[in-house]
Design a protein around this motif. Structure first.
Motif, PDB file in Angstrom:
ATOM      1  N   CYS A 129      -7.473   0.696  -6.676  1.00  0.00           N
ATOM      2  CA  CYS A 129      -6.143   0.713  -6.071  1.00  0.00           C
ATOM      3  C   CYS A 129      -5.086   0.728  -7.182  1.00  0.00           C
ATOM      4  O   CYS A 129      -5.069  -0.158  -8.026  1.00  0.00           O
ATOM      5  CB  CYS A 129      -5.958  -0.508  -5.179  1.00  0.00           C
ATOM      6  SG  CYS A 129      -4.341  -0.571  -4.402  1.00  0.00           S
TER       7      CYS A 129
ATOM      8  N   CYS B   1      -2.472   6.030  -0.801  1.00  0.00           N
ATOM      9  CA  CYS B   1      -3.004   7.075  -1.663  1.00  0.00           C
ATOM     10  C   CYS B   1      -4.435   7.421  -1.296  1.00  0.00           C
ATOM     11  O   CYS B   1      -4.978   8.427  -1.717  1.00  0.00           O
ATOM     12  CB  CYS B   1      -2.939   6.635  -3.114  1.00  0.00           C
ATOM     13  SG  CYS B   1      -4.106   5.319  -3.496  1.00  0.00           S
TER      14      CYS B   1
ATOM     15  N   CYS C  59       0.836  -1.211   0.000  1.00  0.00           N
ATOM     16  CA  CYS C  59       0.000   0.000   0.000  1.00  0.00           C
ATOM     17  C   CYS C  59       0.866   1.254   0.000  1.00  0.00           C
ATOM     18  O   CYS C  59       1.870   1.338   0.707  1.00  0.00           O
ATOM     19  CB  CYS C  59      -0.895  -0.017   1.225  1.00  0.00           C
ATOM     20  SG  CYS C  59      -1.865   1.462   1.428  1.00  0.00           S
TER      21      CYS C  59
ATOM     22  N   CYS D 141      -8.982   4.162  -2.122  1.00  0.00           N
ATOM     23  CA  CYS D 141      -9.990   3.202  -1.653  1.00  0.00           C
ATOM     24  C   CYS D 141     -10.885   3.836  -0.608  1.00  0.00           C
ATOM     25  O   CYS D 141     -12.092   3.631  -0.600  1.00  0.00           O
ATOM     26  CB  CYS D 141      -9.300   1.961  -1.103  1.00  0.00           C
ATOM     27  SG  CYS D 141      -8.035   2.319   0.117  1.00  0.00           S
TER      28      CYS D 141
HETATM   29  S1  SF4 Z   1      -6.003   2.406  -2.912  1.00  0.00           S
HETATM   30 FE1  SF4 Z   1      -5.975   2.074  -0.738  1.00  0.00          FE
HETATM   31  S2  SF4 Z   1      -4.935   0.101  -0.482  1.00  0.00           S
HETATM   32 FE2  SF4 Z   1      -4.489   0.810  -2.565  1.00  0.00          FE
HETATM   33  S3  SF4 Z   1      -2.549   1.892  -2.362  1.00  0.00           S
HETATM   34 FE3  SF4 Z   1      -4.171   3.421  -2.160  1.00  0.00          FE
HETATM   35  S4  SF4 Z   1      -4.510   3.570   0.038  1.00  0.00           S
HETATM   36 FE4  SF4 Z   1      -3.387   1.689  -0.320  1.00  0.00          FE
END
Ligand code: SF4
Ligand code: SF4
Ligand code: SF4
Ligand code: SF4
Ligand code: FES
Lengths: 601, 201
Positions: free
Chosen positions: A202, A155, A152, A158
């Motif tokens: 993601c 970012c 992870c 999600c």
């Molecule tokens: S979408 Fe969620 S799980 Fe995927 S990298 Fe970004 S923060 Fe991490």
């Protein structure tokens, strides 16, 4: 320059962007792709990953392109050494504790970390392999999502998805700083009807699909653009298939229909459709048992039955058929018996075509092409009418296309007792099992065509895999039948059918428009006439009123005048009288005075 | 009597004698090229590309993590892998089945070069004749348990030796047989000790 456009320069190219767009979006319009992780077209801006750094003149530091809005006369550089170095540094930070397990990661091949490392990274890690922090792998978050915290990059795409799209707030970031990690509230599994989108959203391999996990590598699959047939929303999908097996559906972006999302049901709908209970060769009912026959024999039998039945055949279509199949089916039935014996509504689901099931995507009508069937006027006979005439033995031949009649109308058994039924079906439904002749046809991902979604948007889908066994594409079978019946058609592909269909629909729209125009003209004329009459009436009324008023006034004036005259005359008379009397009095007084004078003299 | 042989055309006789002398020379040679195969075997290079080997972890499981790199790179399209979940989350993935169709294989060795885990290497074994076609498709068991390894030895592989001081693999090329990387040494040890499942080949 209009009020809402801002002039900026990106890498020496001048452009105008609407106020409020980000530098990243503006750059995209001229084909400059700025690397990014946390920015997503259909989610809010968050600016957490810092990958999108660009240099803006007169700004003291690098700016994040994804959440810097365009300003008048901004000059942006996206490829200066400073920017490139910043990207490399950001990547190194993001990958500090990354387990570098691409060989076992499902995201490999479509992972932004891989792509950007090859483009901007290419450094030797300063981190000792055994110094990396382990945060937990293979964490199952509900039915659809598997999480790997080590991959992870925080970012928060999600988290934003759960807040802004599905609205469930299922995910959050817990702890702060270097300890931050994504988790569900109270460690409960995600029970979200849209959680299948999380692996897509993601940008790295931190969230992967539990259903697709380890089934195939991303680069081995062939992708086909298609439309989900799960409901009348008609979400745009990409079908990924490997060796003629569908592996997964992925949301394809269409801002007018589904943005980038799919519901879980739709996403997994292929599994059952592709493999369960398929009818893979023509079968004929012979003394209660279904005997396989060849396509040639089946076609011959069907043609014989159609020729014999003549104008008395009836057709039961369905809203699962593509527009092309509907069109050919309609033409086939109509050319034999007019449009009288055609129906597609086995139940009342078609009435729900626009009804929402939830606030995101799903609709209550679980057929993909109800709107298309309605547009093509497929529902004319009424299901009860067909049932009745079949019971009365008036229909010697009924063609049923991709419709599980017996499941939806249990009382339809009567049809099968009295009528020769030919069922076109991709699977062994109750109806196909009861049919006198059942023909195996392709599912929608095994053929091509168009579906018209609830809002009337006609969307094309293409063939992703071949059907099992001897299945044939439905439209081809219909076309072949019609060619055998010497009807004047020559279609090479569904695209040409769509063309013919569009012409018919355009003609229909045209005649409807003309009718409307004629109606409008009539209404206009009527309204104009009415207006005129009203005006005339008004005028007459006004004239009358005026005349009356005039008369009254005249009368009044006359009366006044008469009165005046009379008064004058009276006054005159009175005056005259008075004068005469005065004279008389004077005369008398004079006479008296004279008499008195005479007397006294 | 008239001479049958024209002296001018006697050259061919000399050539025949020349030829016979070559035959005679080889007849008397001690170092003949032909060997008494299969009793006698040739020494092959350590880079010989023979039948594949799937190497093992310490517990005997395949090292392979089912990454499909070999399947992807294979120009003959003869590797078929089906992956499954490994119960250890630090390994995560393993092959449920792994097949190489040796009838299609062109022995190019690309798969060995593509493997990121040193899980697939080659042997010096070139004897792949079979009675049926099915037998020529090597499955997981057959690829891991190569009973003839002790005879044929290892072939083409990414690392031949290991830097004694750092313990890191090096690519210097074939070294003496006893300096195999432990993973290989261990494998040969297994073969020698007959630890492999019976009847795998
Ligand atoms: S979408 Fe969620 S799980 Fe995927 S990298 Fe970004 S923060 Fe991490
Ligand atoms: S909302 Fe409807 S069309 Fe969209 S993915 Fe779900 S079932 Fe398919
Ligand atoms: S040696 Fe070459 S052809 Fe044979 S399996 Fe490996 S990559 Fe494929
Ligand atoms: S490349 Fe190596 S680890 Fe990957 S699947 Fe092939 S043998 Fe297994
Ligand atoms: S994309 Fe701009 S900060 Fe992440």
């Amino acid at each position: 320059m209009s009020e809402d456009l801002v002039k900026i320069t990106i890498d020496g190219i001048e452009l105008e962007a609407p106020k409020g767009t980000s530098v990243l979006e503006a750059a995209r319009t001229i084909g400059i792709e700025i690397p990014h992780f946390c920015y997503h077209q259909d989610l809010s801006w968050s600016g957490t990953c810092r990958m999108c750094f660009v240099e803006v003149e007169k700004m003291p530091k690098l700016a994040t392109a994804c959440c810097t809005t365009v300003m008048p006369d901004m000059i942006v550089h996206t490829k200066t050494p400073k920017v490139i170095e910043a990207r490399r540094a950001v990547l190194e930070f993001l990958l500090l504790d990354h387990p570098i397990d691409c060989p076992v990661c499902d995201q490999a091949g479509e992972c932004k970390l891989q792509d950007y490392f090859m483009e901007y990274g290419l450094y030797d890690s300063n981190m000792q392999l055994d110094a990396k922090i382990h945060r937990g792998k293979v964490i199952r978050l509900g039915e659809h999502v598997v999480m790997d915290r080590e991959r992870c990059i925080l970012c928060k795409r999600c988290v934003r998805f759960c807040e802004e799209v599905s609205g469930t707030h299922a995910l959050k970031v817990e702890y702060r700083g270097n300890h931050s990690q994504i988790t569900t509230h109270d460690n409960k599994p995600i029970e979200d009807d849209y959680s299948g989108n999380l692996p897509d959203v993601c940008p790295v391999g931190a969230l992967t699909s539990a259903k697709f996990r380890f089934k195939c590598r991303s680069w081995l699959m062939d992708s086909t653009d298609s439309i989900c047939a799960g409901c009348s929303t008609g979400c745009n999908i990409r079908i990924d298939a490997y060796k003629n097996e569908i592996q997964r559906y992925v949301g394809r972006r269409n801002p007018d229909v589904n943005k980038s999302w799919l519901c879980n049901e739709g996403r997994m709908s292929w599994a059952e459709l592709q493999n369960v209970n398929r009818l893979d060769q023509p079968v004929i009912l012979d003394g209660g048992a279904q005997i396989p026959i060849s396509w040639n024999d089946a076609m011959e039998l069907m043609l014989k039955k159609i020729r014999k039945a003549g104008a008395a055949i009836a057709g039961f279509a369905s809203a699962k058929m593509s527009n092309e199949e509907l069109f050919l089916f309609r033409t086939l039935i109509q050319n034999h018996c007019g449009s009288g014996n055609l129906e597609f509504r086995a139940d009342d689901e078609y009435e729900l075509v626009e009804e929402k099931e939830d606030e995101v995507l799903r609709r209550k009508d679980k057929n993909p092409n109800t709107r298309g069937a309605l547009d093509l006027d497929m529902g004319v006979a009424g299901r009860d009418a067909i049932l009745k005439s079949a019971q009365a033995g008036e229909i010697p031949l009924l063609l049923i296309f991709n419709q599980d009649l017996l499941e939806k109308m249990p009382d339809a058994q009567a049809i099968f007792d009295n009528t020769f039924t030919i069922v076109f079906s991709p699977r062994r439904t109750k109806t196909a099992k009861a049919a006198d002749l059942a023909l195996p046809i392709a599912e929608y991902f095994e053929t091509s065509g168009t579906f018209t979604n609830f809002a009337g948007i006609k969307q094309r889908f293409d063939k992703a895999v071949n059907g099992p066994g001897e299945t044939r594409e439905g439209w081809q079978v219909l076309k072949d039948v019609m060619m055998e019946l010497e009807e004047n058609i020559t279609f090479g592909s569904t695209v040409s059918v769509t063309g013919a269909l569009d012409e018919v629909l355009a003609a229909k729209a045209d005649s409807i428009a003309k009718e409307e125009a004629a109606k409008q003209a009539l209404a206009d004329a009527e309204a104009a006439a009415k207006q005129k009459i009203e005006e005339a009436q008004k005028q007459a009324e006004a004239a009358k009123q005026q005349a009356i008023q005039q008369a009254v006034q005249n009368a009044k004036m006359e009366a006044e005048m008469e009165k005046e005259e009379a008064v004058e005359a009276a006054v005159e008379e009175a005056e005259e009288e008075f004068e005469a009397e005065k004279q008389k009095a004077i005369e008398e007084a004079v006479k008296k005075a004279l008499e008195e004078q005479g007397k006294s003299e | 009597m008239k001479k049958i042989v024209n002296p001018k055309s006697k050259g061919y006789l000399i050539e025949i004698l020349n030829g016979l002398s070559v035959t005679l020379k080889h007849l008397l040679r001690r170092d003949i090229a032909t060997i008494q195969y299969p009793e006698q075997r040739r020494e092959y290079s350590d880079r010989f590309r023979g039948i594949h080997i799937l190497t093992r972890r310490e517990n005997g499981d395949p090292k392979c993590v089912a990454c499909y790199m070999c399947q992807t790179v294979c120009p003959a399209d003869c590797i078929t892998i089906v992956a499954e979940e490994h119960e250890d989350p630090m390994i995560e993935k393993r092959p449920k089945s792994f097949e190489i169709d040796l009838m299609r294989c062109i022995m190019c060795g690309f798969c060995v070069e593509a493997c990121p885990k040193e899980a697939l290497i080659m042997s010096n074994d070139f004897e792949m004749a079979t009675w049926t076609r099915d037998e020529a498709v090597y499955n997981l068991n057959k690829l891991m348990g190569r009973s003839k390894l002790a005879v044929s030895g290892l072939g083409f592989r990414p690392y031949y030796d290991e830097d004694q001081s750092s313990g890191k693999p090096t690519m210097v090329g074939p070294g003496p047989k006893d300096s195999f990387r432990p993973v290989y040494r261990d494998m040969l040890g297994r073969v020698d000790a007959g630890k492999l499942e019976a009847g795998t080949e």
